[in-house]
Write an enzyme that holds these catalytic residues in place. Structure first.
Site, PDB file in Angstrom:
ATOM      1  N   LYS A   1     -20.530  -2.431  18.996  1.00 18.81           N
ATOM      2  CA  LYS A   1     -19.860  -3.714  19.225  1.00 18.81           C
ATOM      3  C   LYS A   1     -20.466  -4.818  18.380  1.00 18.81           C
ATOM      4  O   LYS A   1     -21.681  -4.973  18.308  1.00 18.81           O
ATOM      5  CB  LYS A   1     -19.963  -4.072  20.707  1.00 18.81           C
TER       6      LYS A   1
ATOM      7  N   TYR B   1     -23.483  -6.194  26.038  1.00 22.99           N
ATOM      8  CA  TYR B   1     -23.437  -7.346  26.940  1.00 22.99           C
ATOM      9  C   TYR B   1     -22.039  -7.948  26.906  1.00 22.99           C
ATOM     10  O   TYR B   1     -21.308  -7.818  25.937  1.00 22.99           O
ATOM     11  CB  TYR B   1     -24.527  -8.365  26.660  1.00 22.99           C
ATOM     12  N   CYS B   2     -21.669  -8.583  28.013  1.00 30.51           N
ATOM     13  CA  CYS B   2     -20.326  -9.151  28.195  1.00 30.51           C
ATOM     14  C   CYS B   2     -19.241  -8.136  27.841  1.00 30.51           C
ATOM     15  O   CYS B   2     -18.379  -8.401  26.990  1.00 30.51           O
ATOM     16  CB  CYS B   2     -20.160 -10.417  27.367  1.00 30.51           C
ATOM     17  N   PRO B   3     -19.270  -6.957  28.487  1.00 28.29           N
ATOM     18  CA  PRO B   3     -18.280  -5.925  28.147  1.00 28.29           C
ATOM     19  C   PRO B   3     -16.876  -6.313  28.608  1.00 28.29           C
ATOM     20  O   PRO B   3     -16.695  -7.001  29.609  1.00 28.29           O
ATOM     21  CB  PRO B   3     -18.791  -4.702  28.917  1.00 28.29           C
TER      22      PRO B   3
END
Length: 282
Positions: free
Chosen positions: A160, A147-149
């Protein structure tokens, strides 16, 4: 500024610990505090500053998230799970904050001289240094499926554990990172995966929202196989800053900074009311 340590080698450096503070109360308050500090640093009223903070049961949304076709359903579901939704004023998309996630903000002046990528590299360098005795495998690149790459995702073995955003207020710079220190980061990813499914409900959109794959994310404690805690990392940051800087000041907001914080908080409230409407609760 090719060497990130140059930023820390100042006559004075400031450290603010808001991890156990009564204020700021919400993540909305925290972003307003960062704005106030960015202005203070920019004006020369404060030296270069690092602030750490935590918030429980919060999903911080990006502006594009507020434009999901079924945002009401998505945010209502988050509320049902016990999470507050707040729209940030820096870049990025949805991330999860809880008691196992530490937020670090690095604030410095001369944003007109220091490029955006340099700002990101300063935070990357600091985090790599912070855990250098544990690993030399912290890498910065976009982790697909997280998420939120972004280009400055931090990972170990492709998993991550942190993401970085940046905000510039005049010539003041705030580089913000969330560190998923304590488990369970895959549970956080599953929460955001469900949020996007509810927010999109199969509809096509102009914006490319991430397809979250929880197995691409993991907590730092799990990745390092160490019993890391927020308090442990907090103390490690303080020790590292003491080593890196000439004089480490440890104080809270000044009266003027508190005034600027209140003004910026009102701007955040307006932003959230505009983005979320009735879904926003102060």
């Amino acid at each position: 500024m090719s060497d990130w340590k140059t930023l820390f080698h100042k006559d004075q450096f400031r450290f603010i610990d808001h991890t156990n503070s009564i204020e700021p109360v919400t993540a909305l308050d925290a972003f307003a505090v960062d704005d106030a500090l960015a202005l203070s640093v920019e004006k020369g009223a404060s030296p270069t500053t690092m602030r750490i903070w935590t918030h429980d049961q919060t999903v911080v949304l990006g502006i594009p998230d507020a434009r999901l076709p079924f945002i009401k359903e998505g945010v209502s579901w988050l509320n049902q799970q016990g999470y507050q939704a707040v729209v940030r004023n820096s870049g990025g998309l949805a991330v999860v904050l809880d008691k196992g996630v530490m937020n670090i903000t690095l604030l410095f002046a001369d944003g007109n001289k220091i490029g955006i990528h340099e700002g990101y590299q300063m935070m990357v360098g600091f985090i790599q240094e912070l855990f250098a005795d544990y690993t030399d495998q912290i890498k910065a690149f976009e982790v697909k499926g997280s998420y939120c790459p972004g280009d400055y995702d931090l990972s170990i073995d492709g998993k991550k554990f942190a993401g970085i955003s940046q905000r510039r207020v005049k010539n003041g710079v705030a580089v913000q990172i969330y560190l998923s220190i304590e488990a369970d980061n895959q549970a956080r990813a599953k929460l955001i995966e469900s949020f996007y499914k509810l927010g999109l409900q199969g509809e096509k959109s102009k914006f490319a929202y991430p397809t979250v794959e929880p197995n691409t994310m993991e907590a730092l404690a799990t990745l390092l196989n160490k019993p890391l805690t927020i308090d442990f990392v907090k103390n490690r940051i303080r020790e590292k800053l003491t080593d890196l800087t000439k004089e480490l000041q440890q104080n809270d907001l000044t009266a003027i900074e508190k005034e600027m914080y209140q003004k910026r908080k009102q701007q955040m409230i307006v932003r959230n009311k505009k983005a979320l409407g009735d879904l926003f609760h102060e």
